[in-house]
Design an enzyme around this catalytic site. Structure first.
Site, PDB file in Angstrom:
ATOM      1  N   ASP A  23      -3.232  -3.804 -11.637  1.00 19.19           N
ATOM      2  CA  ASP A  23      -4.160  -2.765 -11.198  1.00 19.19           C
ATOM      3  C   ASP A  23      -5.561  -3.316 -11.435  1.00 19.19           C
ATOM      4  O   ASP A  23      -6.003  -3.428 -12.581  1.00 19.19           O
ATOM      5  CB  ASP A  23      -3.906  -1.486 -12.009  1.00 19.19           C
ATOM      6  N   LYS A  87     -15.696  -3.994  -8.095  1.00 20.87           N
ATOM      7  CA  LYS A  87     -14.774  -3.500  -7.053  1.00 20.87           C
ATOM      8  C   LYS A  87     -15.533  -2.738  -5.961  1.00 20.87           C
ATOM      9  O   LYS A  87     -15.133  -2.724  -4.804  1.00 20.87           O
ATOM     10  CB  LYS A  87     -13.736  -2.589  -7.713  1.00 20.87           C
ATOM     11  N   GLU A 187      -2.913   2.121  -4.213  1.00 17.35           N
ATOM     12  CA  GLU A 187      -2.792   2.677  -5.564  1.00 17.35           C
ATOM     13  C   GLU A 187      -1.933   3.946  -5.603  1.00 17.35           C
ATOM     14  O   GLU A 187      -1.053   4.052  -6.464  1.00 17.35           O
ATOM     15  CB  GLU A 187      -4.186   2.926  -6.148  1.00 17.35           C
ATOM     16  N   ASP A 211      -6.291  11.216  -8.488  1.00 13.23           N
ATOM     17  CA  ASP A 211      -6.701  10.079  -9.318  1.00 13.23           C
ATOM     18  C   ASP A 211      -8.155  10.239  -9.742  1.00 13.23           C
ATOM     19  O   ASP A 211      -9.077  10.011  -8.948  1.00 13.23           O
ATOM     20  CB  ASP A 211      -6.493   8.779  -8.505  1.00 13.23           C
TER      21      ASP A 211
END
Ligand code: AMP
Length: 615
Positions: A23, A87, A187, A211
């Site tokens: 991850d 990211k 994800e 999330d």
């Protein structure tokens, strides 16, 4: 997951390699495997028992790197040398991120606004791909240290909304870290897999994955049917997460404490205490602490009131995601909680209330995505035959169009089974057949890709160029067999062929083709532009010549000479293979012929209208 096999020829033991799940997060990253003995996914931890590696890279003056917690400690002291949230920059140009530039305390730059961003540290420039590769290398080392074996294969997760450039950048970061990235998975898909949802044969489920991490919020609605996950909708806020909760609490206390923004170290202490309080309140009703020698406190109820507006925003996004998916709340079968901030009781209660059901929170919300990636890795390694293998096309599939260009019908990484179709037409008057050549690869010209099959669609009835409607359909079944069919829609003539897309291609060949397409991307764009300009020019020449023959009498001698000169110029430009010259000459020819073409067409129209009623 490490399998052991015996080489019969030599009698030696072959240790099959572990495939890891990673991850690669905005705030934290982690690595996981499925244990051979228990078949359970576990996160790999350091000697202190910590699985999370902060996604932070620090550079010293000599450009040496440290990653993770030691780098995080330098965040306040050396902001220009400590890179976080990389990211957010993956696969982005400066234009894409310029509005968020204030978020970064390091130097995000690019001289050309359309090029991919770079980060400047001291005198050196780094791409987000390089920076991410440092984080991946750190994770790889951790795994190798714990497993006592080399780790070279991985499954890496990305947000469901990541586009192809962002996915490709993630894959490249893996390669740079010495990892063969077998699969990039979404994800929310990974989180569902960690809970084993819907992956059993014949199972069909609709899942909401909520999330809420440190800096981002995503809600995704997925369906899974026969092992194929499909993202129906995503929603969220790329700047909403646990950090905002900390900030709200810090501001709340700062009303009493009056610490100046400029006092960086006190502000930092305020934020650290706020995070500590937030975590404490996830299990207790009161927090009491000390900042700058002064007592601070907050009750759970005060805290809830403070963060209610923030939680409400996430619930509104859930409603929007459902609406976009065309679903009602009652149609959601499962809700999965992901991200450290879903530990906040108010968040959990609000999500339960909205969806009207219990949520999956049994697994560690910080680890669930990596655990799911490990489950996927285990399926790929062939150790888990209970769950279905979710497959995607490794390379793009398409057909050859005019000028030898590749026209992609099914892009690489598309899920299998899959179906796609597109309409084509004939180039010449009376064209009775059409050759359908099927190719696989990422390059713009078919000559650089791999030919899979070819067939002729024959028996197209005579009609003028551009009138025929040939529908080409690609269908990949669950076994990865591609069926290509072509049908002329006006007459119904049809032809089809079965192709095995991956036949004879090794993983290395697939990798090489992808690498080639990256290295040659610039040349390919140039070649494509030249081919397109040439094709257009040739069409212009054909039309003009046809026109000159058919309407010779209606054109003056002067116009004829001028047209012939420009025709010659265009032929010369095509021979010179100069795209700009070709385009220029095409335009000139068009300008020269337009006046008489219009004159002739007007005349023809008048003739046609003679004696007819206009309605
Ligand atoms: P992630 O990006 O998923 O690693 O999430 C990290 C976020 O979760 C940070 O904002 C943490 O402060 C937050 N977090 C971690 N543990 C807790 C907890 N026990 N209660 C509330 N928030 C937490």
């Amino acid at each position: 997951m490490g399998k052991v096999a015996i080489n019969i020829a030599t009698g030696s033991l072959l240790q099959e390699e572990t495939i890891v799940g990673i991850d690669l997060g905005t705030t934290n990253s982690l690595i996981a495997i499925v244990k051979t003995d228990t078949h359970q996914p576990i996160a790999l931890r350091d000697i202190d028992g910590l699985a999370l590696v902060p996604s932070i890279v620090h550079f010293d003056e000599h450009a040496n790197t440290t990653v993770g917690n030691p780098a995080k400690e330098l965040l306040v002291a050396e902001p220009e040398r400590t890179i976080y949230s990389v990211k957010r920059l993956m696969g982005k140009s400066y234009k894409d991120v310029s509005k968020d530039a204030g978020f970064f305390s390091y130097n995000v730059i690019d001289d050309d606004t359309d090029a991919l961003v770079k980060i400047q540290v001291g005198q050196k420039f780094y791409s987000p791909i390089e920076l991410s590769s440092y984080i991946l290398k750190e994770l790889k080392h951790r795994a190798e240290h714990i497993l006592k074996t080399s780790v070279t294969k991985a499954v890496i997760t990305v947000p469901a909304y990541f586009n192809d450039a962002q996915r490709q950048a993630t894959r490249d970061a893996g390669r740079l870290a010495g990892l063969d990235v077998l699969r990039i998975i979404n994800e929310p898909t990974a989180a569902s897999l960690a809970y084993g949802l819907g992956a059993m044969k014949g199972e069909e489920k609709t899942i909401a994955v909520y999330d809420l991490g440190g800096g981002t919020f995503d809600i995704s609605i997925l369906t899974i049917s026969n092992g194929i996950f499909e993202v129906l909708s995503t929603n969220g806020d790329t700047y909403l997460g646990g950090d905002d909760i900390d900030r709200m609490l810090a501001q709340h206390w700062n009303k009493e404490l009056n610490i100046a923004d400029t006092d960086k170290s006190m502000m930092q202490q305020l934020r650290v205490t706020a995070e500590e309080a937030k975590k404490h309140l996830s299990a207790n009703d009161l927090f009491e602490g000390v900042i700058d020698g002064k007592k601070v406190s907050i009750t759970k109820q005060q805290f809830n009131e403070l963060i209610q507006p923030l939680v409400d925003r996430t619930i509104i996004a859930c409603g929007n995601a459902l609406k976009d998916a065309g679903l009602k709340i009652a149609q959601i079968d499962e809700v999965v909680m992901v991200g450290g901030s879903t530990r906040v009781p108010l968040v959990k209660e609000s999500v339960k209330r909205f969806f009207g059901r219990e949520v999956h929170d049994e697994l560690n919300p910080d680890e669930v995505v990596a655990l799911g990636a490990a489950v996927q890795a285990d399926i790929l390694a062939g150790n888990n035959t209970e769950m279905l293998l979710l497959d995607v096309t490794p390379l793009s599939l398409g057909i050859e169009t005019m000028g030898g260009l590749m026209d992609v019908l099914i892009p690489r990484n598309s899920k299998i089974p899959n179906k796609a179709g597109r309409q084509y037409t004939t180039q010449k008057d009376g064209q009775g057949g059409m050759r359908i050549s099927v190719f696989q690869g990422e390059r713009d010209l078919v000559q650089d890709n791999r030919k899979l099959a070819e067939f002729n669609l024959t028996g197209i009835p005579g009609m003028p160029a551009g009138m025929a409607k040939v529908e080409v359909t690609f269908l990949i079944d669950a076994d990865g067999i591609l069926k290509v069919s072509a049908t002329e829609l006006r007459s119904g003539v049809a032809q089809s062929i079965d192709v095995k897309p991956q036949y004879g291609l090794t993983d290395e060949e697939v990798e090489k083709m992808l690498l080639d397409s990256l290295t040659n991307a610039k040349d390919d764009i140039k070649t494509r532009a030249l081919v397109e300009a040439t094709t257009e020019a040739q069409q212009m020449i054909n039309t003009t010549e046809k026109f000159l023959t058919k309407y010779r009498k209606a054109i003056t001698e002067e116009e004829l000479i001028l047209t012939n000169t420009h025709l010659q110029k265009l032929h010369d430009a095509i021979s010179a293979k100069d795209k700009d010259k070709i385009q220029h000459a095409t335009e000139s020819l068009n300008d020269v012929s337009r006046p008489y073409a219009e004159r002739v067409m007007e005349g023809a129209l008048k003739d046609a209208m003679k004696g007819k009623k206009v309605i």
